[in-house]
Design a protein around this motif. Sequence first.
Motif, PDB file in Angstrom:
ATOM      1  N   ALA A  14       0.820  -1.213   0.000  1.00  0.00           N
ATOM      2  CA  ALA A  14       0.000   0.000   0.000  1.00  0.00           C
ATOM      3  C   ALA A  14       0.854   1.263   0.000  1.00  0.00           C
ATOM      4  O   ALA A  14       0.442   2.303  -0.531  1.00  0.00           O
ATOM      5  CB  ALA A  14      -0.929  -0.005   1.207  1.00  0.00           C
ATOM      6  N   MET A  15       2.041   1.189   0.577  1.00  0.00           N
ATOM      7  CA  MET A  15       2.934   2.358   0.589  1.00  0.00           C
ATOM      8  C   MET A  15       3.556   2.626  -0.783  1.00  0.00           C
ATOM      9  O   MET A  15       4.036   3.719  -1.047  1.00  0.00           O
ATOM     10  CB  MET A  15       4.041   2.169   1.628  1.00  0.00           C
ATOM     11  CG  MET A  15       3.573   2.371   3.048  1.00  0.00           C
ATOM     12  SD  MET A  15       4.977   2.597   4.172  1.00  0.00           S
ATOM     13  CE  MET A  15       4.129   3.149   5.650  1.00  0.00           C
ATOM     14  N   LYS A  16       3.590   1.597  -1.616  1.00  0.00           N
ATOM     15  CA  LYS A  16       4.106   1.693  -2.987  1.00  0.00           C
ATOM     16  C   LYS A  16       5.491   2.346  -3.060  1.00  0.00           C
ATOM     17  O   LYS A  16       5.690   3.335  -3.775  1.00  0.00           O
ATOM     18  CB  LYS A  16       3.124   2.464  -3.869  1.00  0.00           C
ATOM     19  CG  LYS A  16       1.758   1.807  -3.964  1.00  0.00           C
ATOM     20  CD  LYS A  16       0.812   2.612  -4.834  1.00  0.00           C
ATOM     21  CE  LYS A  16      -0.542   1.927  -4.927  1.00  0.00           C
ATOM     22  NZ  LYS A  16      -1.524   2.684  -5.718  1.00  0.00           N
ATOM     23  N   PRO A  17       6.459   1.804  -2.340  1.00  0.00           N
ATOM     24  CA  PRO A  17       7.808   2.376  -2.423  1.00  0.00           C
ATOM     25  C   PRO A  17       8.415   2.141  -3.807  1.00  0.00           C
ATOM     26  O   PRO A  17       8.392   1.022  -4.317  1.00  0.00           O
ATOM     27  CB  PRO A  17       8.579   1.623  -1.338  1.00  0.00           C
ATOM     28  CG  PRO A  17       7.817   0.336  -1.152  1.00  0.00           C
ATOM     29  CD  PRO A  17       6.387   0.656  -1.426  1.00  0.00           C
ATOM     30  N   ASP A  18       8.956   3.176  -4.400  1.00  0.00           N
ATOM     31  CA  ASP A  18       9.515   3.069  -5.758  1.00  0.00           C
ATOM     32  C   ASP A  18      10.692   2.109  -5.831  1.00  0.00           C
ATOM     33  O   ASP A  18      10.937   1.477  -6.861  1.00  0.00           O
ATOM     34  CB  ASP A  18       9.960   4.454  -6.250  1.00  0.00           C
ATOM     35  CG  ASP A  18       8.786   5.401  -6.457  1.00  0.00           C
ATOM     36  OD1 ASP A  18       7.659   4.905  -6.677  1.00  0.00           O
ATOM     37  OD2 ASP A  18       8.996   6.622  -6.382  1.00  0.00           O
TER      38      ASP A  18
END
Length: 204
Positions: A14-18
Motif C-alpha cells: 500500500a505504501m508503494k515504495p519506488d
Amino acid sequence: MNAYVQRLAAAVQAMKPDSVIDLVPALGGLALHFDPAFEGNVLEASAALVDACIKAGVPREPADTGATIEVPVCYARELAPDLAEVCRLTKLSQEEVIERHAAPTYRVLMIGFAPGHAYLGGLDRRLAVPRRASPRAEVPAGSVAIANDQAVVYPYAISGGWNVIGRSPLVVFDAFRTRPSLFLAGERVRFRPITRAQFEAAAK
C-alpha cells in the motif's frame, strides 16, 4: 505468524515504495526485492519501511484476494500411491481420508521450494502424517499431497517427499500465462473430488 506476514506485505504494498519491485511473503518472513538501481543500504531501507508500516498500523486481517480457487482431485489409487499408507497411519478408511481432505477451506501460506509450489494451511488434524521416509526422485505434475499440517499440489514433475493421495488435471504453473502460478499467497483453496473418467476428460 503467517497471517501477520501477509498483512505486513499488504501494508508495504500500500505504501508503494519506488525502490521495491517485488514482495515475497513466506511462512514467517517477508522478502523485499529492491530495484538493482537502488543505491542505498537495503537492510536499513527494509527496516525503515517495515517500521513505518508497523507504526502506521498493518491491516487487521489479510486482504481479501477474491474467489476461492477450486481444485478438482481424483483420488483413484493408481494416481494416489500413498493413500493406503495414509489410511494405515490415520486408521481412517479411504472414504474418510478423502472426505476429510476435501472438507476444509485452505489458505495459501506461501509459494516456495519451486515456482508455483504452494503450501496450503488448513489440513484436517486427523490427516497430519509425517513426510515419507524416502523422497521420490520425481512426483508427477498435479499430484496432491499432504504432510504434517499442510497440503500441496505439485506444479510440475519434481522431486518430493510428501504423501501423494490424489492428482489434479489442472495446470498449476505455466510460465507463458499472464498469471503463471494458479495460486498466490493469501488465497483460499478448496479440493473437489472427481472420478477417474472426469480426470481423464479434463486432462485432455
